[in-house]
Design a protein around this motif. Structure first.
Motif, short mmCIF file in Angstrom:
data_model
loop_
_atom_site.label_atom_id
_atom_site.label_comp_id
_atom_site.label_asym_id
_atom_site.label_seq_id
_atom_site.Cartn_x
_atom_site.Cartn_y
_atom_site.Cartn_z
N ARG A 195 16.22 -123.25 -76.09
CA ARG A 195 16.93 -122.34 -76.56
C ARG A 195 16.08 -120.93 -76.88
NH1 ARG A 195 21.65 -122.56 -78.07
NH2 ARG A 195 21.63 -124.70 -78.30
N ASP A 214 20.54 -117.64 -76.54
CA ASP A 214 21.14 -118.33 -75.16
C ASP A 214 20.32 -119.70 -74.84
OD1 ASP A 214 22.38 -116.21 -74.67
OD2 ASP A 214 20.92 -115.17 -73.31
N PHE A 215 21.00 -120.56 -74.21
CA PHE A 215 20.26 -121.76 -73.99
C PHE A 215 20.26 -121.78 -72.61
CE2 PHE A 215 20.52 -126.47 -72.98
CZ PHE A 215 19.35 -126.81 -73.76
#
Length: 447
Positions: free
Chosen positions: A260, A265-266
């Motif tokens: 992450r 955002d991942f």
């Protein structure tokens, strides 16, 4: 505690112990050996190092990318330093009062060696940050085991991606995240797409599959240490190869199935390469000596204040930078090599009533090999790009290496003519390359 060396000096009247066989320790031993030989002195030189080789760190990215054989970046210490006694082991205690160094040899036995002069050139280890999951899921890039592991790991991810029908798993295995856009991180990210493209080309199942390389750094640009022109040149090469350069961002948490980012955002991935920098070897703190920025405080002569028999150099030492008032020299191979040479000279002078010299050097510039015929360099602070930078970069490495020059040049030629070999050797497993290197039993780089 047994003492393999102890007071057994033969005919030697004095003993100099050098801890660390990296850039600083290697040069200190080399220069001191030459001076002793030329002067006909009976000084014994003992080099304590975890491995029997000097590691030429700058070419590790090419080892990881299967361009250069790992044996090319390792130079035998006994062969390169005849007349220097090698003591294999990791130092864990420095007894300043008793003038003795204790270390553990490769078979777990406790050893000790006394000294008349001591040179601490213990180098550095991976720099850790308090980010959840980093120690468990990221891998550093500071030694041959880590480079070999990364090479096998990247090949394995491509091969496992080719073997699965799960689109999500395939995408994750074909995504590679590099954290740190300094010299090492930039070179790893630049070499990466060329390497994975070569491996994937042998798997028709991956035709059309996107292979992602991400380079993250909280800095506003890649290679923030270099001039804007060189940074832009490297950035252009990275993006032309499809590397997603994400400056101003980094990892907020690492997991087994991805990372992450601080942006929220991942990114699903099985590969996290940690190149955020280095910190002094933990032995520095264990000496109990004063430190600055985690490094041993020294005088400009490399002598540790209050201990005229102890010298420190390289990444372990906060050597005053006489070219920049109020600063200490940077943790670079350039400074480490020069300081090592001066340490060898000053140690001999101190044993013979000579005048100690002060360390004063300007950086001569840097070279960054981006692979595929690309490089960025600023020799003597003259910015270069394209083919001239490539010639200067490879010429610099061949000149700086203390051995294996012809073999390295042949590897470069074979890579150009025949391409890369892409098989897993399985020599290094993940547990043997942990990111946290506080333990003396874990991999270290001396410099």
């Amino acid at each position: 505690m047994s003492s393999r060396l102890g007071n057994d000096r033969g005919m030697a009247s004095k003993r100099v112990v050098i801890v660390g066989g990296g850039f600083a320790g290697f040069e200190a031993a080399k220069v001191l050996r030459k001076i002793v030989s030329r002067a006909g002195s009976d000084i014994e030189i003992v080099l304590v190092n975890p491995t029997d080789y000097f590691l030429y760190l700058p070419l590790l990215p090419e080892v990881a990318a299967a361009v250069v054989d790992p044996r090319r970046v390792t130079v035998s210490l006994p062969a390169a330093l005849p007349g220097v006694r090698l003591a294999l082991g990791s130092v864990h205690t420095v007894d300043l009062e008793g003038r003795k160094v204790a270390y553990t040899d490769p078979e777990g036995a406790e050893r000790a060696v006394d000294y008349d002069r001591l040179v601490l050139a213990t180098g550095s280890v991976n720099k850790l940050l308090p980010i959840p999951g980093i120690a468990e899921h990221a891998h550093g890039f500071r030694g041959v085991p880590e480079a070999l592991y990364l090479r096998d790991h990247v090949i394995r991810q491509i091969e496992l991606a080719a073997a699965t029908d799960d689109a999500g798993e395939r995408d994750a295995r074909c995504t590679f995240v590099v954290v740190g856009a300094g010299y090492t991180g930039t070179e790893v990210a630049a070499q990466g797409p060329l390497f994975t493209a070569a491996v994937a080309s042998r798997h028709p199942e991956l035709a059309g599959q996107k292979i992602r390389w991400l380079l993250l750094d909280t800095a506003p640009k890649v290679l923030p240490e270099l001039a804007p022109r060189l940074s832009r040149s490297a950035d252009k090469v990275l993006r032309s190869r499809g590397v997603e350069v994400m400056t101003g961002d980094s990892v907020d948490e690492a997991k087994a199935d991805g990372v992450r980012l601080k942006s929220g955002d991942f990114v699903a991935t099985r590969t996290l390469v940690w190149c955020v920098g280095v910190r002094p070897d933990p032995l520095v703190h264990g000496t109990g000596l004063p430190t600055q920025e985690g490094r041993l405080v020294t005088e400009p002569t490399l002598v540790v204040p209050g201990h005229p028999e102890v010298f420190a150099c390289g990444d372990a030492a906060a050597v005053p930078d006489l070219t920049r008032a109020g600063h200490v020299t940077a943790m670079t191979a350039q400074h480490a090599s020069r300081q090592g040479k001066l340490a060898g000279q000053n140690v001999f002078a101190s044993l013979n009533g000579g005048q100690l010299k002060k360390y004063k050097h300007h950086d001569l510039g840097f070279v960054v090999d981006l692979g595929g015929g690309k490089a960025a360099a600023n020799p003597l602070h003259i910015p270069l790009g394209g083919f001239p930078a490539r010639v200067v970069t490879r010429g610099y490495h061949l000149a700086a290496m203390p051995g294996n020059r012809i073999r390295t040049a042949v590897d470069w030629l074979l890579d150009f003519a025949l391409g890369r070999q892409s098989v897993q050797l399985g020599l290094v497993r993940s547990p043997h390359v942990p990111l946290d290197t506080d333990s003396p039993e874990l991999p270290r780089v001396n410099g």
